[in-house]
Write a protein that holds these residues in place. Sequence first.
Motif, PDB file in Angstrom:
ATOM      1  N   GLY A  72       0.801  -1.217   0.000  1.00 36.89           N
ATOM      2  CA  GLY A  72       0.000   0.000   0.000  1.00 36.89           C
ATOM      3  C   GLY A  72       0.829   1.258   0.000  1.00 36.89           C
ATOM      4  N   PRO A  73       0.695   2.118   1.025  1.00 39.18           N
ATOM      5  CA  PRO A  73       1.398   3.404   1.037  1.00 39.18           C
ATOM      6  C   PRO A  73       2.906   3.273   0.907  1.00 39.18           C
ATOM      7  CG  PRO A  73      -0.275   3.334   2.756  1.00 39.18           C
ATOM      8  CD  PRO A  73      -0.195   1.943   2.192  1.00 39.18           C
ATOM      9  N   GLY A  74       3.481   2.246   1.520  1.00 42.84           N
ATOM     10  CA  GLY A  74       4.933   2.087   1.465  1.00 42.84           C
ATOM     11  C   GLY A  74       5.450   1.977   0.053  1.00 42.84           C
ATOM     12  N   SER A  75       4.855   1.100  -0.731  1.00 40.60           N
ATOM     13  CA  SER A  75       5.292   0.934  -2.113  1.00 40.60           C
ATOM     14  C   SER A  75       4.865   2.105  -2.985  1.00 40.60           C
ATOM     15  CB  SER A  75       4.747  -0.378  -2.681  1.00 40.60           C
ATOM     16  OG  SER A  75       5.370  -1.485  -2.066  1.00 40.60           O
ATOM     17  N   LEU A  76       3.689   2.677  -2.691  1.00 41.17           N
ATOM     18  CA  LEU A  76       3.214   3.800  -3.503  1.00 41.17           C
ATOM     19  C   LEU A  76       4.088   5.040  -3.348  1.00 41.17           C
ATOM     20  CD1 LEU A  76      -0.672   3.655  -3.095  1.00 41.17           C
ATOM     21  CD2 LEU A  76       0.678   3.036  -5.087  1.00 41.17           C
ATOM     22  N   HIS A  77       4.701   5.227  -2.178  1.00 42.52           N
ATOM     23  CA  HIS A  77       5.546   6.401  -1.972  1.00 42.52           C
ATOM     24  C   HIS A  77       6.772   6.389  -2.889  1.00 42.52           C
ATOM     25  CE1 HIS A  77       4.001   7.523   2.325  1.00 42.52           C
ATOM     26  NE2 HIS A  77       3.283   8.059   1.363  1.00 42.52           N
ATOM     27  N   PHE A  78       7.112   5.254  -3.440  1.00 42.96           N
ATOM     28  CA  PHE A  78       8.254   5.173  -4.349  1.00 42.96           C
ATOM     29  C   PHE A  78       7.956   5.758  -5.732  1.00 42.96           C
ATOM     30  CE2 PHE A  78       9.670   1.648  -1.535  1.00 42.96           C
ATOM     31  CZ  PHE A  78      10.992   2.024  -1.358  1.00 42.96           C
ATOM     32  N   VAL A  79       6.681   5.943  -6.063  1.00 44.02           N
ATOM     33  CA  VAL A  79       6.280   6.145  -7.466  1.00 44.02           C
ATOM     34  C   VAL A  79       7.065   7.242  -8.171  1.00 44.02           C
ATOM     35  CG1 VAL A  79       4.403   6.885  -8.980  1.00 44.02           C
ATOM     36  CG2 VAL A  79       3.963   5.169  -7.239  1.00 44.02           C
ATOM     37  N   ASN A  80       7.102   8.451  -7.624  1.00 47.77           N
ATOM     38  CA  ASN A  80       7.755   9.547  -8.344  1.00 47.77           C
ATOM     39  C   ASN A  80       9.248   9.304  -8.514  1.00 47.77           C
ATOM     40  OD1 ASN A  80       7.499  12.245  -9.594  1.00 47.77           O
ATOM     41  ND2 ASN A  80       8.907  12.832  -7.965  1.00 47.77           N
ATOM     42  N   GLY A  81       9.883   8.783  -7.478  1.00 44.73           N
ATOM     43  CA  GLY A  81      11.309   8.483  -7.585  1.00 44.73           C
ATOM     44  C   GLY A  81      11.594   7.387  -8.589  1.00 44.73           C
ATOM     45  N   ILE A  82      10.669   6.437  -8.706  1.00 43.05           N
ATOM     46  CA  ILE A  82      10.832   5.372  -9.697  1.00 43.05           C
ATOM     47  C   ILE A  82      10.671   5.931 -11.107  1.00 43.05           C
ATOM     48  CG2 ILE A  82       9.732   3.291 -10.629  1.00 43.05           C
ATOM     49  CD1 ILE A  82      11.559   2.785  -8.222  1.00 43.05           C
ATOM     50  N   PHE A  83       9.695   6.805 -11.320  1.00 43.76           N
ATOM     51  CA  PHE A  83       9.540   7.441 -12.631  1.00 43.76           C
ATOM     52  C   PHE A  83      10.824   8.176 -13.013  1.00 43.76           C
ATOM     53  CE2 PHE A  83       4.995   6.681 -12.792  1.00 43.76           C
ATOM     54  CZ  PHE A  83       4.694   6.803 -14.146  1.00 43.76           C
ATOM     55  N   GLU A  84      11.357   8.961 -12.080  1.00 47.04           N
ATOM     56  CA  GLU A  84      12.583   9.723 -12.332  1.00 47.04           C
ATOM     57  C   GLU A  84      13.746   8.789 -12.677  1.00 47.04           C
ATOM     58  OE1 GLU A  84      15.642  12.682 -12.348  1.00 47.04           O
ATOM     59  OE2 GLU A  84      13.470  12.864 -12.553  1.00 47.04           O
ATOM     60  N   SER A  85      13.945   7.763 -11.882  1.00 48.07           N
ATOM     61  CA  SER A  85      15.068   6.850 -12.092  1.00 48.07           C
ATOM     62  C   SER A  85      14.937   6.099 -13.404  1.00 48.07           C
ATOM     63  CB  SER A  85      15.163   5.876 -10.909  1.00 48.07           C
ATOM     64  OG  SER A  85      15.372   6.581  -9.696  1.00 48.07           O
ATOM     65  N   HIS A  86      13.729   5.661 -13.714  1.00 46.63           N
ATOM     66  CA  HIS A  86      13.511   4.924 -14.957  1.00 46.63           C
ATOM     67  C   HIS A  86      13.799   5.798 -16.170  1.00 46.63           C
ATOM     68  CE1 HIS A  86      11.874   1.972 -17.684  1.00 46.63           C
ATOM     69  NE2 HIS A  86      10.977   2.834 -18.129  1.00 46.63           N
ATOM     70  N   ARG A  87      13.319   7.027 -16.140  1.00 48.57           N
ATOM     71  CA  ARG A  87      13.533   7.917 -17.281  1.00 48.57           C
ATOM     72  C   ARG A  87      14.993   8.332 -17.413  1.00 48.57           C
ATOM     73  NH1 ARG A  87       7.786  11.302 -16.933  1.00 48.57           N
ATOM     74  NH2 ARG A  87       6.768  10.033 -18.534  1.00 48.57           N
ATOM     75  N   ASN A  88      15.745   8.272 -16.330  1.00 52.22           N
ATOM     76  CA  ASN A  88      17.176   8.557 -16.407  1.00 52.22           C
ATOM     77  C   ASN A  88      17.976   7.388 -16.961  1.00 52.22           C
ATOM     78  OD1 ASN A  88      17.088  11.168 -15.410  1.00 52.22           O
ATOM     79  ND2 ASN A  88      17.347  10.544 -13.286  1.00 52.22           N
ATOM     80  N   GLY A  89      17.345   6.224 -17.084  1.00 52.39           N
ATOM     81  CA  GLY A  89      18.071   5.048 -17.546  1.00 52.39           C
ATOM     82  C   GLY A  89      18.909   4.408 -16.458  1.00 52.39           C
TER      83      GLY A  89
END
Length: 571
Positions: A74-91
């Motif tokens: 739930g909230p624990g994994s969801l809090h990662f979302v923006n950082g995961i988007f950033e990291s993924h787009r950075n390659g």
Amino acid sequence: MSTSVSEAIVDTLLKAGAKRCYGIVGDTINHLVDSVRKSELEWIHVRHEETGALAAGGEAYMTGELAVCAGTTGPGSLHFVNGIFESHRNGAPVVLIASNVDRAEVGFDFPQEVDQQRIYEQTSVFCKQMTHPSQARRLTAMAAQAALAHRGVAVIIVNGDMFSEQVPDDLDWNVNLSSPMVRPREADLRKLADMINAAKNIAIYAGIGARGAHRQVVSLAEKVKAPVVHTTRAKEFIEPNNPYNVGMNGILGNHAGMASIDRCDLLLTLGTDFAYSQFYPKKAKIAQIDINPDNLGKRSPIDLGLIGDVADTLDALLPMLEDKTGLSYLESALKQWELDREAYTQSAEEKDDTLIHPQFLTQMLDTLADEDALFTADGGSPMLWGLRHLTANGTRRFLVSLLHGTMANAYPQAMGIAASHPDRQVIALCGDGGMTMLMGDLLTLVQEKLPVKLLIFNNASLGFVEMEQRVEGMLDAYTELKNPDFSKLAEVCGFWGGRVERASELEGKMREWLATDGPALLDVKVNRMELIMPPKVEMSQVASTALFGAKAVLNGRASEVVALLRDNFLR
């Protein structure tokens, strides 16, 4: 032989090269965390999961190796979302272990139940649910391999009750990677060679896809007498030791970079997916080389698109090219680049001790920082000043949020970089808005002993947004920030803090800041009225800014108009 699911996951990640896992412990991942505790994988205890994802991405981007983060359901994994988007787009090759509720409760709206797969499959190269405990090692190896091979985030979703289950562990599933040579066919290379040999004024536009091709790009420029323009993300790879470099294109670029592309007969785009179509030439022919076929012709119509690794392709292409002799186009671009750099220096000159221009601050940092320093910068004005005024010398590295454009990325990414580079100077250029968005993890710097140097561009506003509003002819609204004294905040958190309000005090305080052992924060009051001037100012922008001036005067803000003119046009 048997092992637990969590032990199999941790062991596989270690064998894939992971050294650290970022997250916050709790319920559904407690067994996983216990397996980490017993292993060589280091747990970095952050205060917010978004910070953990950004830190993992910073580490993975700079090392090229696997980094890991893990979150509760739930909230624990969801809090990662923006950082995961950033990291993924950075390659950045990152594996996220996102947990879910126990299997018996799935589908019944149990508290904190979330469909992680629907959320993360849009921002990953791999996103799979572990459906049986026996898949633990195999699925983890596949995720790690996908993250490393495709330079992106891989997500493994595991139900909390599965981590403790014992499973057979007889098959050694592991990561297998190689470095293939990828280049176009001979006939396609000949087509490109013919285009180049027939063209008069050629410009090279190199992106991050050319990061392993510095030698080849310089050799190409030398042979065809072409100026080399680079994207913002390619600065550190293309700019150093390149006598043909003329800077950047786009709104964050400079006159020489923009003019070289705008006036060429043939544009060679190498490993770039630069997104803003208005900055591509309108009349020139365009030939594009990219290892990802999806990028060919995506941003602008092209005359020839070739699939290939930039270095491999140029190695095969160079022998087919004729040596060009005309130097006027190249010399004109290099002369303009020299003028651009002189203008950057002049814009940083201080004439008023009470007014610190961000250009002056960044150039001072450029002078005093280590030759092999690692820099991050918050989206907005710190990113712009860093790209324009920090020197890329071949050993320095840079990470900014250009594809995702998030706030608050700088010091969280610097945390992961510092953890993985303990012997290098790591500096985060922070906006005051970005800093206050994820301020809680200042405590992580102390707890995890991460010696990040934080430089705050404190203009008491969301400065980039404020500029956007004014350029569009609006009165700026809701951008003002009531900030604390960040230096005292640092001291309360347990590390060195300093504050500068006068230009004459900056050098001494900055030297002290950089020399401090452990984390350190320097809070610098910079000019709020500084405009970020694009390489080409459109009349519509002038008119809109004038409209802002008229509205400001009518609303009793004439002093701001005077300051805007004084600090940007009358210096």
